[in-house]
Write an enzyme that holds these catalytic residues in place. Structure first.
Site, PDB file in Angstrom:
ATOM      1  N   ASP A 167       0.833  -1.208   0.000  1.00 38.65           N
ATOM      2  CA  ASP A 167       0.000   0.000   0.000  1.00 38.65           C
ATOM      3  C   ASP A 167       0.868   1.258   0.000  1.00 38.65           C
ATOM      4  O   ASP A 167       0.361   2.375  -0.122  1.00 38.65           O
ATOM      5  CB  ASP A 167      -1.020  -0.011   1.147  1.00 38.65           C
ATOM      6  CG  ASP A 167      -0.382  -0.025   2.527  1.00 38.65           C
ATOM      7  OD1 ASP A 167       0.860  -0.125   2.618  1.00 38.65           O
ATOM      8  OD2 ASP A 167      -1.131   0.056   3.518  1.00 38.65           O
ATOM      9  N   SER A 168       2.207   1.085   0.069  1.00 36.21           N
ATOM     10  CA  SER A 168       3.125   2.212  -0.136  1.00 36.21           C
ATOM     11  C   SER A 168       2.923   2.807  -1.520  1.00 36.21           C
ATOM     12  O   SER A 168       3.377   3.918  -1.792  1.00 36.21           O
ATOM     13  CB  SER A 168       4.576   1.772   0.039  1.00 36.21           C
ATOM     14  OG  SER A 168       4.878   0.714  -0.847  1.00 36.21           O
TER      15      SER A 168
ATOM     16  N   GLU B  55      -1.153  -5.745   8.502  1.00 35.28           N
ATOM     17  CA  GLU B  55      -0.326  -5.142   9.550  1.00 35.28           C
ATOM     18  C   GLU B  55      -0.897  -5.470  10.928  1.00 35.28           C
ATOM     19  O   GLU B  55      -2.116  -5.453  11.118  1.00 35.28           O
ATOM     20  CB  GLU B  55      -0.309  -3.610   9.402  1.00 35.28           C
ATOM     21  CG  GLU B  55       0.486  -3.129   8.212  1.00 35.28           C
ATOM     22  CD  GLU B  55       0.582  -1.601   8.134  1.00 35.28           C
ATOM     23  OE1 GLU B  55       0.255  -0.910   9.125  1.00 35.28           O
ATOM     24  OE2 GLU B  55       0.969  -1.112   7.074  1.00 35.28           O
TER      25      GLU B  55
ATOM     26  N   GLU C 206       9.357  -4.434  10.316  1.00 41.36           N
ATOM     27  CA  GLU C 206       9.646  -3.077   9.829  1.00 41.36           C
ATOM     28  C   GLU C 206      10.071  -2.160  10.967  1.00 41.36           C
ATOM     29  O   GLU C 206       9.422  -2.108  12.025  1.00 41.36           O
ATOM     30  CB  GLU C 206       8.412  -2.491   9.124  1.00 41.36           C
ATOM     31  CG  GLU C 206       8.670  -1.049   8.667  1.00 41.36           C
ATOM     32  CD  GLU C 206       7.677  -0.483   7.669  1.00 41.36           C
ATOM     33  OE1 GLU C 206       6.719  -1.180   7.298  1.00 41.36           O
ATOM     34  OE2 GLU C 206       7.896   0.685   7.251  1.00 41.36           O
TER      35      GLU C 206
ATOM     36  N   ASP D 254      -1.094  -6.303  -0.478  1.00 38.49           N
ATOM     37  CA  ASP D 254      -1.172  -5.680   0.842  1.00 38.49           C
ATOM     38  C   ASP D 254      -2.616  -5.276   1.100  1.00 38.49           C
ATOM     39  O   ASP D 254      -3.228  -4.586   0.273  1.00 38.49           O
ATOM     40  CB  ASP D 254      -0.299  -4.414   0.803  1.00 38.49           C
ATOM     41  CG  ASP D 254       0.328  -4.080   2.122  1.00 38.49           C
ATOM     42  OD1 ASP D 254       0.108  -4.819   3.097  1.00 38.49           O
ATOM     43  OD2 ASP D 254       1.071  -3.082   2.166  1.00 38.49           O
TER      44      ASP D 254
END
Ligand code: KIV
Length: 275
Positions: A55-56, A126, A193, A94
């Site tokens: 999703d970056s 996440e 991360e 994602d």
């Protein structure tokens, strides 16, 4: 057989079961993100092990200032484009903000859309405890899950920004606990991360599934970077944990400037470009 008749080794089509084997064999694992057909093609031709449509893409391809505005429809559109390029790497999508936090039912439905409508082979979520029921239900539905702990970009408003994790022993132990819970829930690997390297190394030793680091030092089983950071496609400075291997944005700007100059000067198109 003479050298000229030698066939190049057959390329391995990565499947979910390969990742644990790679960890056991101590073969370091290469993940990269991709957000469109061209970046997917470059990643697959480079023979990486897995491609994540992260999703970056909200920041690197769509110009948002965080990942929070990214929707399911945007992710499906981009994942389908990357799918058309990727033939050998394992393809992960994602799950964007609010596509899995509301209920486990919603999470399974949305994860299923990535497989059914966009051709993904796995999804990434996440967090840990609050999303474990969703993770278990998605895996029960037959979809592999990549976990993601440490710095969680979708939770920046809760955490007060992009904060490195593992700075206290209590936080380190919390991260180790989360990694074990994700392993028990059936995640096939975990992204670590923004975690201090010593803590990432401890997590890596404590779980049998591979850890894939980003900003977590060199002690993980593998590494992931954002495609645009690797090729120099981002206008902003490359983050400290990333390495820029090319100057794509500068090269593209130079190419377009030269094209514009030639059109204005009347030197393009030339006779050789005519039918
Ligand atoms: O969205 C993304 O690109 C990611 C990676 C940085 C792991 O989540």
């Amino acid at each position: 057989m003479s050298a000229e008749n030698e066939q190049p080794p057959a390329r391995l089509r990565r499947r979910v079961h390969h990742f644990r084997k790679f960890k056991e064999e101590k073969r370091r694992i290469v993940f990269i993100t991709a957000h469109d057909f061209a970046s997917g093609l470059a990643a697959d031709k480079a023979d990486v092990d897995a491609v994540l449509v992260g999703d970056s893409l909200g920041m690197v391809a769509l110009g948002f200032d965080s990942t929070l505005p990214v929707t399911m429809e945007m992710m499906l559109h981009h994942t389908a484009a990357v799918r058309r390029a990727v033939k050998y790497a394992f393809l992960i999508a994602d799950m964007p903000f609010l596509s899995y936090q509301i209920s486990a039912e919603d999470a399974v439905r949305n994860a299923g859309r990535f497989v059914q409508e966009a051709g993904a082979e796995a999804v990434k979520l996440e967090g840990c405890c609050e999303v474990l029921p969703a993770i278990e239900r998605i895996i029960a539905a037959g979809i592999p899950v990549l976990g993601h702990i440490g710095l969680l970009p979708q939770a920046i408003h809760r955490t007060g920004g992009y904060k490195v994790r593992g700075r206290t022993e209590q936080d380190a132990e919390e991260l180790i606990r989360e990694a074990k819970l994700l392993e028990e829930a059936g995640a096939f690997a975990i992204v670590l991360e923004g975690i201090l390297p010593g803590v990432a190394e401890r997590i890596t030793q404590e779980v049998k599934i591979p850890t894939i680091g980003i900003g977590a030092g060199g002690g993980c089983d593998g590494q992931i970077l954002v495609f645009s950071d690797v090729v120099g496609l981002t206008a902003s400075r490359t983050p400290k944990f990333a390495k820029r291997y090319a100057t794509a944005l500068d090269d593209m700007t130079r190419a377009v400037s030269t094209y514009a100059e030639e059109v204005r000067a009347g030197t393009f198109p030339g006779r050789e470009h005519e039918y």
